[in-house]
Design a protein around this motif. Structure first.
Motif, mmCIF file in Angstrom:
data_model
loop_
_atom_site.group_PDB
_atom_site.id
_atom_site.type_symbol
_atom_site.label_atom_id
_atom_site.label_comp_id
_atom_site.label_asym_id
_atom_site.label_seq_id
_atom_site.Cartn_x
_atom_site.Cartn_y
_atom_site.Cartn_z
ATOM 1 N N MET A 1 -7.860 38.866 61.670
ATOM 2 C CA MET A 1 -6.700 39.726 61.660
ATOM 3 C C MET A 1 -5.946 39.548 62.972
ATOM 4 O O MET A 1 -6.553 39.521 64.031
ATOM 5 N N ARG A 2 -4.634 39.446 62.846
ATOM 6 C CA ARG A 2 -3.814 39.212 64.022
ATOM 7 C C ARG A 2 -3.532 40.499 64.776
ATOM 8 O O ARG A 2 -3.338 41.546 64.182
ATOM 9 N N THR A 3 -3.478 40.385 66.098
ATOM 10 C CA THR A 3 -3.017 41.491 66.923
ATOM 11 C C THR A 3 -1.499 41.443 66.918
ATOM 12 O O THR A 3 -0.911 40.383 67.091
ATOM 13 N N PRO A 4 -0.827 42.563 66.706
ATOM 14 C CA PRO A 4 0.633 42.541 66.616
ATOM 15 C C PRO A 4 1.292 42.216 67.954
ATOM 16 O O PRO A 4 0.734 42.484 69.018
ATOM 17 N N SER A 5 2.480 41.675 67.875
ATOM 18 C CA SER A 5 3.244 41.351 69.073
ATOM 19 C C SER A 5 3.702 42.630 69.765
ATOM 20 O O SER A 5 3.688 43.720 69.185
ATOM 21 N N GLU A 6 4.150 42.500 71.000
ATOM 22 C CA GLU A 6 4.669 43.650 71.740
ATOM 23 C C GLU A 6 5.863 44.251 71.010
ATOM 24 O O GLU A 6 5.996 45.474 70.915
ATOM 25 N N HIS A 7 6.730 43.418 70.467
ATOM 26 C CA HIS A 7 7.895 43.895 69.712
ATOM 27 C C HIS A 7 7.464 44.742 68.519
ATOM 28 O O HIS A 7 8.007 45.821 68.276
ATOM 29 N N THR A 8 6.467 44.277 67.787
ATOM 30 C CA THR A 8 5.975 45.004 66.619
ATOM 31 C C THR A 8 5.352 46.327 67.037
ATOM 32 O O THR A 8 5.573 47.355 66.402
ATOM 33 N N ARG A 9 4.591 46.338 68.115
ATOM 34 C CA ARG A 9 3.975 47.588 68.598
ATOM 35 C C ARG A 9 5.046 48.604 68.991
ATOM 36 O O ARG A 9 4.959 49.781 68.638
ATOM 37 N N LEU A 10 6.077 48.148 69.723
ATOM 38 C CA LEU A 10 7.149 49.061 70.130
ATOM 39 C C LEU A 10 7.926 49.579 68.922
ATOM 40 O O LEU A 10 8.300 50.754 68.867
ATOM 41 N N GLN A 11 8.182 48.708 67.956
ATOM 42 C CA GLN A 11 8.889 49.103 66.741
ATOM 43 C C GLN A 11 8.068 50.129 65.961
ATOM 44 O O GLN A 11 8.604 51.124 65.464
ATOM 45 N N LEU A 12 6.779 49.912 65.862
ATOM 46 C CA LEU A 12 5.896 50.853 65.186
ATOM 47 C C LEU A 12 5.962 52.226 65.853
ATOM 48 O O LEU A 12 6.113 53.246 65.174
ATOM 49 N N GLU A 13 5.871 52.253 67.168
ATOM 50 C CA GLU A 13 5.919 53.522 67.885
ATOM 51 C C GLU A 13 7.246 54.236 67.663
ATOM 52 O O GLU A 13 7.275 55.450 67.446
ATOM 53 N N LEU A 14 8.345 53.497 67.696
ATOM 54 C CA LEU A 14 9.660 54.087 67.471
ATOM 55 C C LEU A 14 9.749 54.706 66.078
ATOM 56 O O LEU A 14 10.143 55.865 65.922
ATOM 57 N N TYR A 15 9.377 53.949 65.047
ATOM 58 C CA TYR A 15 9.451 54.445 63.672
ATOM 59 C C TYR A 15 8.578 55.680 63.461
ATOM 60 O O TYR A 15 8.986 56.643 62.832
ATOM 61 N N LEU A 16 7.358 55.640 63.988
ATOM 62 C CA LEU A 16 6.453 56.770 63.770
ATOM 63 C C LEU A 16 6.902 58.010 64.529
ATOM 64 O O LEU A 16 6.785 59.127 64.015
ATOM 65 N N ASN A 17 7.410 57.837 65.730
ATOM 66 C CA ASN A 17 7.909 58.998 66.465
ATOM 67 C C ASN A 17 9.131 59.602 65.784
ATOM 68 O O ASN A 17 9.261 60.826 65.707
ATOM 69 N N MET A 18 10.025 58.772 65.267
ATOM 70 C CA MET A 18 11.191 59.279 64.532
ATOM 71 C C MET A 18 10.738 60.016 63.271
ATOM 72 O O MET A 18 11.233 61.097 62.959
ATOM 73 N N HIS A 19 9.787 59.448 62.549
ATOM 74 C CA HIS A 19 9.284 60.055 61.313
ATOM 75 C C HIS A 19 8.590 61.386 61.617
ATOM 76 O O HIS A 19 8.747 62.364 60.876
ATOM 77 N N THR A 20 7.823 61.434 62.697
ATOM 78 C CA THR A 20 7.108 62.653 63.064
ATOM 79 C C THR A 20 8.074 63.803 63.316
ATOM 80 O O THR A 20 7.826 64.933 62.895
ATOM 81 N N LYS A 21 9.174 63.525 63.994
ATOM 82 C CA LYS A 21 10.142 64.585 64.310
ATOM 83 C C LYS A 21 10.728 65.219 63.055
ATOM 84 O O LYS A 21 10.985 66.420 63.022
ATOM 85 N N THR A 22 10.922 64.425 62.001
ATOM 86 C CA THR A 22 11.516 64.973 60.785
ATOM 87 C C THR A 22 10.480 65.466 59.781
ATOM 88 O O THR A 22 10.672 66.503 59.160
ATOM 89 N N ALA A 23 9.385 64.745 59.630
ATOM 90 C CA ALA A 23 8.412 65.089 58.588
ATOM 91 C C ALA A 23 7.308 66.030 59.072
ATOM 92 O O ALA A 23 6.749 66.778 58.272
ATOM 93 N N TRP A 24 6.991 66.003 60.348
ATOM 94 C CA TRP A 24 5.871 66.797 60.878
ATOM 95 C C TRP A 24 6.291 67.500 62.167
ATOM 96 O O TRP A 24 5.702 67.290 63.224
ATOM 97 N N PRO A 25 7.296 68.370 62.110
ATOM 98 C CA PRO A 25 7.800 69.012 63.327
ATOM 99 C C PRO A 25 6.768 69.905 64.014
ATOM 100 O O PRO A 25 6.927 70.224 65.191
ATOM 101 N N GLN A 26 5.716 70.289 63.313
ATOM 102 C CA GLN A 26 4.687 71.122 63.931
ATOM 103 C C GLN A 26 3.845 70.342 64.943
ATOM 104 O O GLN A 26 3.128 70.941 65.728
ATOM 105 N N LEU A 27 3.951 69.022 64.932
ATOM 106 C CA LEU A 27 3.239 68.223 65.921
ATOM 107 C C LEU A 27 4.034 68.207 67.217
ATOM 108 O O LEU A 27 5.235 67.940 67.223
ATOM 109 N N ALA A 28 3.369 68.472 68.324
ATOM 110 C CA ALA A 28 4.045 68.478 69.624
ATOM 111 C C ALA A 28 4.464 67.073 70.035
ATOM 112 O O ALA A 28 5.435 66.883 70.745
ATOM 113 N N GLY A 29 3.738 66.089 69.593
ATOM 114 C CA GLY A 29 4.046 64.708 69.947
ATOM 115 C C GLY A 29 3.067 63.768 69.272
ATOM 116 O O GLY A 29 2.095 64.205 68.658
#
Length: 91
Positions: A1-29
């Motif tokens: 299994m491949r380790t993701p590139s830095e770009h992919t890791r940053l993109q993943l973090e961005l998408y999940l943080n954006m999704h968390t703010k809208t779908a799971w606002p009860q999470l502090a972060g």
């Protein structure tokens, strides 16, 4: 299994943080850690494997999404984990 590139890791973090703010606002972060094989892709950057941490064994175990698939979007995996763990807090 491949380790993701830095770009992919940053993109993943961005998408999940954006999704968390809208779908799971009860999470502090959301803190995302990348540790070797535990941050990996299975096919493309849009389809990821999903594992849950089992505190009893202190191991990660592959998990299935509610659709029955072993892969899905990062948002699908986050939603599944939040439903499992936050449902007990709301009861």
């Amino acid at each position: 299994m491949r380790t993701p590139s830095e770009h992919t890791r940053l993109q993943l973090e961005l998408y999940l943080n954006m999704h968390t703010k809208t779908a799971w606002p009860q999470l502090a972060g959301l803190r995302i850690r990348h540790r070797g094989q535990f941050a990996y892709d299975r096919g493309t950057a849009n389809r990821w494997g999903f594992a849950l941490h089992d505190a009893g064994s202190d191991r990660y175990q592959d998990a299935l999404l509610p659709t029955g698939s072993g892969t899905g979007t990062p948002e699908d995996a986050l939603d599944c984990a939040c439903r499992l763990h936050l449902a007990t807090l709301d009861s």
